[in-house]
Write a protein that holds these residues in place. Structure first.
Motif, PDB file in Angstrom:
ATOM      1  N   MET A 226       5.661  -0.606  -5.284  1.00 52.05           N
ATOM      2  CA  MET A 226       6.829  -1.230  -5.138  1.00 52.05           C
ATOM      3  C   MET A 226       6.376  -2.945  -3.964  1.00 52.05           C
ATOM      4  O   MET A 226       6.279  -2.688  -3.182  1.00 52.05           O
ATOM      5  N   PRO A 227       5.529  -4.166  -4.861  1.00 47.79           N
ATOM      6  CA  PRO A 227       4.923  -4.484  -3.564  1.00 47.79           C
ATOM      7  C   PRO A 227       6.042  -5.290  -2.559  1.00 47.79           C
ATOM      8  O   PRO A 227       6.204  -5.380  -1.611  1.00 47.79           O
ATOM      9  N   SER A 228       7.318  -5.387  -2.642  1.00 45.85           N
ATOM     10  CA  SER A 228       8.085  -5.837  -1.822  1.00 45.85           C
ATOM     11  C   SER A 228       8.674  -4.247  -0.645  1.00 45.85           C
ATOM     12  O   SER A 228       8.981  -4.976  -0.077  1.00 45.85           O
ATOM     13  N   VAL A 229       8.310  -3.264  -1.966  1.00 47.14           N
ATOM     14  CA  VAL A 229       8.623  -2.133  -0.893  1.00 47.14           C
ATOM     15  C   VAL A 229       7.477  -1.740   0.149  1.00 47.14           C
ATOM     16  O   VAL A 229       7.894  -1.698   1.281  1.00 47.14           O
ATOM     17  N   HIS A 230       6.108  -2.267   0.031  1.00 49.52           N
ATOM     18  CA  HIS A 230       5.197  -2.514   0.774  1.00 49.52           C
ATOM     19  C   HIS A 230       5.175  -3.233   1.489  1.00 49.52           C
ATOM     20  O   HIS A 230       4.485  -2.732   3.001  1.00 49.52           O
ATOM     21  N   GLN A 231       5.443  -4.466   1.359  1.00 49.28           N
ATOM     22  CA  GLN A 231       6.100  -5.065   1.756  1.00 49.28           C
ATOM     23  C   GLN A 231       6.581  -4.677   3.502  1.00 49.28           C
ATOM     24  O   GLN A 231       6.130  -5.202   4.489  1.00 49.28           O
ATOM     25  N   TRP A 232       7.666  -4.181   3.034  1.00 46.29           N
ATOM     26  CA  TRP A 232       9.089  -4.009   4.193  1.00 46.29           C
ATOM     27  C   TRP A 232       8.092  -3.364   4.893  1.00 46.29           C
ATOM     28  O   TRP A 232       8.176  -3.405   6.345  1.00 46.29           O
ATOM     29  N   GLU A 233       7.020  -2.252   4.181  1.00 49.51           N
ATOM     30  CA  GLU A 233       6.887  -1.439   4.408  1.00 49.51           C
ATOM     31  C   GLU A 233       5.841  -2.082   6.050  1.00 49.51           C
ATOM     32  O   GLU A 233       5.349  -1.217   6.832  1.00 49.51           O
ATOM     33  N   ARG A 235       5.932  -5.066   7.654  1.00 58.72           N
ATOM     34  CA  ARG A 235       7.013  -5.290   8.936  1.00 58.72           C
ATOM     35  C   ARG A 235       7.645  -5.260   9.165  1.00 58.72           C
ATOM     36  O   ARG A 235       7.368  -5.061  10.696  1.00 58.72           O
TER      37      ARG A 235
END
Length: 269
Positions: A226-233, A235
């Motif tokens: 998921m894009p949001s999870v990948h971005q969180w990782e 960041r």
């Protein structure tokens, strides 16, 4: 409510379980509603054979001939026993979170499978046995134990369980096997097909266990993509898999302490 002021994470798990137990006790005492998973009994549901109408006695089942239909019934019984037995499922979930890498996962789950298969067979064949109530207590304890070990791993400790999870999985698996045998003890086996029925029941358990593990892996893969999870990782620099271990430990640990308290009280009283 926050638990940040409590430094020991194991104590936090105990408090979560105690809170769940208290809520369950109050709802039962005031007959507000039956709890979803009562701590005063096994989380494994009672099965009727072969339908919801209990029309077959143990003596009648003992005379059943060898047939594909009867074998399929025992396979379904083993499959549903695994997938509806929340304590067994949470133990497997805790093992999946605890281990590192597919090789260690395969070794650990194989050890658990071999162990519970041995005691399941011995119990059903009458070669070994333990009282069901104490077994249920220790099963709840085993789930809590592995949940605490997840916390130890997150803290950077190198306990025996973390270094050799297969060893602990095998030890507790022996007890879980006696728990699995409880489903068959209430039903019985055909006298002319005991080995076959036992093997098919155990196969159902293993297929249910494998399906659960694959579902966990698929869910983790979907979440990580998921894009949001990948971005969180990106960041935070943390893995979502590692980050999810803490809430899983609290969930699994809290529920297991809840069951442990309820089953212990039921055993003593």
């Amino acid at each position: 409510m926050t638990l940040h002021w409590i430094k020991n994470r194991s104590i936090r798990i105990a408090l979560v379980g105690t809170l769940l137990f208290g809520i369950s006790f109050l709802t039962q005492a005031h007959e507000l509603r039956p709890p979803l998973l009562s701590p005063f009994q096994s989380t494994v549901p009672n099965f009727d054979v072969p339908s919801t109408d209990s029309i077959y006695s143990r003596d009648e089942i003992a005379q059943w001939p060898v047939s594909g239909k009867n074998a399929g019934m025992y396979f379904a019984l083993g499959f549903t026993h695994m997938l509806l037995g929340m304590d067994h499922l949470l133990f497997v979930l805790a093992l999946v979170v605890l281990v590192s890498g597919w090789r260690q996962l395969i070794t650990t789950i194989t050890a658990f499978t071999l162990a519970h298969s041995v005691t399941l067979s011995l119990a059903v064949l009458g070669m070994a046995g333990l009282p069901q109530e104490p077994v249920e207590v220790v099963i709840a304890l085993s789930v809590a134990f592995v949940a605490v070990e997840i916390l130890h791993k997150l803290e950077g400790r190198k306990t025996l369980t973390i270094r050799k999870p297969w060893l602990v999985a095998f030890g507790f698996g022996l007890l879980h096997g006696f728990g699995f045998a409880g489903a068959l003890s209430d039903i019985g086996l055909p006298d002319h097909a005991i080995p076959l029925s036992l093997a098919v029941f155990n196969l159902g358990i293993e297929v249910g266990q494998l399906a659960f593990i694959l579902a966990i892996g698929a869910l983790g893969l979907v979440l990580r993509r998921m894009p949001s999870v990948h971005q969180w990782e990106v960041r935070t620099g943390h893995s979502a898999t590692v980050a999810s271990a803490l809430p899983v430990a609290y969930l699994v640990g809290g529920l297991s302490v809840w069951w442990l308290m309820g089953r212990t009280i039921a055993l003593v009283i």
